[in-house]
Design a protein around this motif. Structure first.
Motif, PDB file in Angstrom:
ATOM      1  N   THR A  81       4.488   5.620  -5.339  1.00 48.83           N
ATOM      2  CA  THR A  81       4.724   5.576  -6.811  1.00 48.83           C
ATOM      3  C   THR A  81       3.406   5.990  -7.694  1.00 48.83           C
ATOM      4  N   LEU A  82       2.366   6.030  -7.227  1.00 49.37           N
ATOM      5  CA  LEU A  82       1.248   6.567  -8.043  1.00 49.37           C
ATOM      6  C   LEU A  82       1.248   8.251  -7.534  1.00 49.37           C
TER       7      LEU A  82
ATOM      8  N   GLY B  67       0.999  -1.195   0.049  1.00 47.94           N
ATOM      9  CA  GLY B  67       0.142   0.100   0.162  1.00 47.94           C
ATOM     10  C   GLY B  67       0.734   1.288  -0.056  1.00 47.94           C
ATOM     11  N   LYS B  68       1.871   1.508   0.629  1.00 49.92           N
ATOM     12  CA  LYS B  68       2.753   2.586   0.967  1.00 49.92           C
ATOM     13  C   LYS B  68       3.639   2.846  -0.143  1.00 49.92           C
ATOM     14  N   THR B  69       3.877   1.642  -0.785  1.00 56.38           N
ATOM     15  CA  THR B  69       4.880   1.916  -2.255  1.00 56.38           C
ATOM     16  C   THR B  69       3.952   2.162  -3.278  1.00 56.38           C
TER      17      THR B  69
ATOM     18  N   SER C 159      -5.635   6.912  -3.789  1.00 55.69           N
ATOM     19  CA  SER C 159      -4.875   6.714  -2.404  1.00 55.69           C
ATOM     20  C   SER C 159      -5.261   7.492  -1.097  1.00 55.69           C
ATOM     21  N   GLY C 160      -6.089   8.527  -1.309  1.00 56.79           N
ATOM     22  CA  GLY C 160      -6.508   9.190  -0.204  1.00 56.79           C
ATOM     23  C   GLY C 160      -6.019  10.720  -0.077  1.00 56.79           C
ATOM     24  N   ILE C 161      -6.288  11.522   0.915  1.00 57.83           N
ATOM     25  CA  ILE C 161      -5.892  12.872   1.044  1.00 57.83           C
ATOM     26  C   ILE C 161      -4.319  12.955   1.163  1.00 57.83           C
ATOM     27  N   GLY C 162      -3.677  12.135   1.866  1.00 58.16           N
ATOM     28  CA  GLY C 162      -2.255  12.283   2.041  1.00 58.16           C
ATOM     29  C   GLY C 162      -1.610  12.391   0.707  1.00 58.16           C
ATOM     30  N   ALA C 163      -2.162  11.362  -0.021  1.00 58.68           N
ATOM     31  CA  ALA C 163      -1.698  11.410  -1.487  1.00 58.68           C
ATOM     32  C   ALA C 163      -1.865  12.560  -2.203  1.00 58.68           C
ATOM     33  N   GLY C 164      -2.807  12.969  -2.182  1.00 57.23           N
ATOM     34  CA  GLY C 164      -3.113  14.267  -2.682  1.00 57.23           C
ATOM     35  C   GLY C 164      -2.511  15.424  -2.471  1.00 57.23           C
ATOM     36  N   PHE C 165      -2.297  15.442  -1.355  1.00 63.34           N
ATOM     37  CA  PHE C 165      -1.495  16.528  -0.430  1.00 63.34           C
ATOM     38  C   PHE C 165       0.074  16.517  -0.949  1.00 63.34           C
ATOM     39  N   TYR C 166       0.365  15.206  -0.972  1.00 64.15           N
ATOM     40  CA  TYR C 166       1.966  15.014  -1.641  1.00 64.15           C
ATOM     41  C   TYR C 166       2.005  15.298  -3.309  1.00 64.15           C
TER      42      TYR C 166
END
Length: 169
Positions: free
Chosen positions: A11-12, A5-7, A52-59
């Motif tokens: 990556t995405l 999940g984290k990888t 992938s969620g809010i964290g991925a969007g912020f990233y």
């Protein structure tokens, strides 16, 4: 895309940030389309939030904003993306959790107008001296709010299309 999940999220997010930069680079080829390119590139942040969620969007927002400001020859797209379009899909996700539609619109319009006011003040003070020709902020805000309402409606339709065509697969 399968895997840890984290990888997968990292990556995405990196891929979507790179696609954001590619879209920002298009501004060097199509310089009159800065606003539309910045608005279009918000779809990559939205895809990160959906997948992938809010964290991925912020990233994606943080990474693409920083890299865009550092490497892009045209800073206007980077500025528009940083000041509003980059984080709007994240904010939209939170705002649309509110059950009341009028409250959602009030929050969206308030967010837009705060961002617009900040952009107006920054441009007025740091970049461009309007001098005697100073368009009133209220005129800009009224026109901008109407255009933003159309943008939000269209962006919601694009997200729905993404959900039915891409996300389910």
């Amino acid at each position: 895309m399968k895997g840890n999940g984290k990888t997968r999220t990292l990556t995405l997010s990196a891929l979507l940030a790179a696609l954001t930069l590619v879209s920002h680079f298009a501004a060097t080829v199509w310089p009159s389309g800065d606003l539309s390119i910045a608005a279009f590139s918000a779809i990559f942040t939205a895809a990160a939030v959906i997948e992938s969620g809010i964290g991925a969007g912020f990233y994606v927002f943080a990474c693409s904003s920083l890299l865009s400001l550092l490497v892009m020859p045209s800073k206007s797209v980077s500025f528009l993306y940083l000041m509003f379009f980059g984080y709007y899909p994240i904010a939209k996700n939170f705002i649309e959790r509110v059950r009341s539609m009028p409250a959602q619109w009030a929050l969206k319009i308030a967010l837009f107008n705060v961002a617009l006011l900040l952009m107006y003040l920054l441009i007025k003070e740091l970049v461009f001296d309007f001098g005697s020709y100073s368009p009133g902020y209220l005129i800009i805000a009224a026109a901008g709010t109407a255009i933003f309402a159309l943008y939000d409606y269209g962006f919601s339709k694009v997200i729905s299309l993404y959900m039915t065509r891409v996300h389910k697969k």
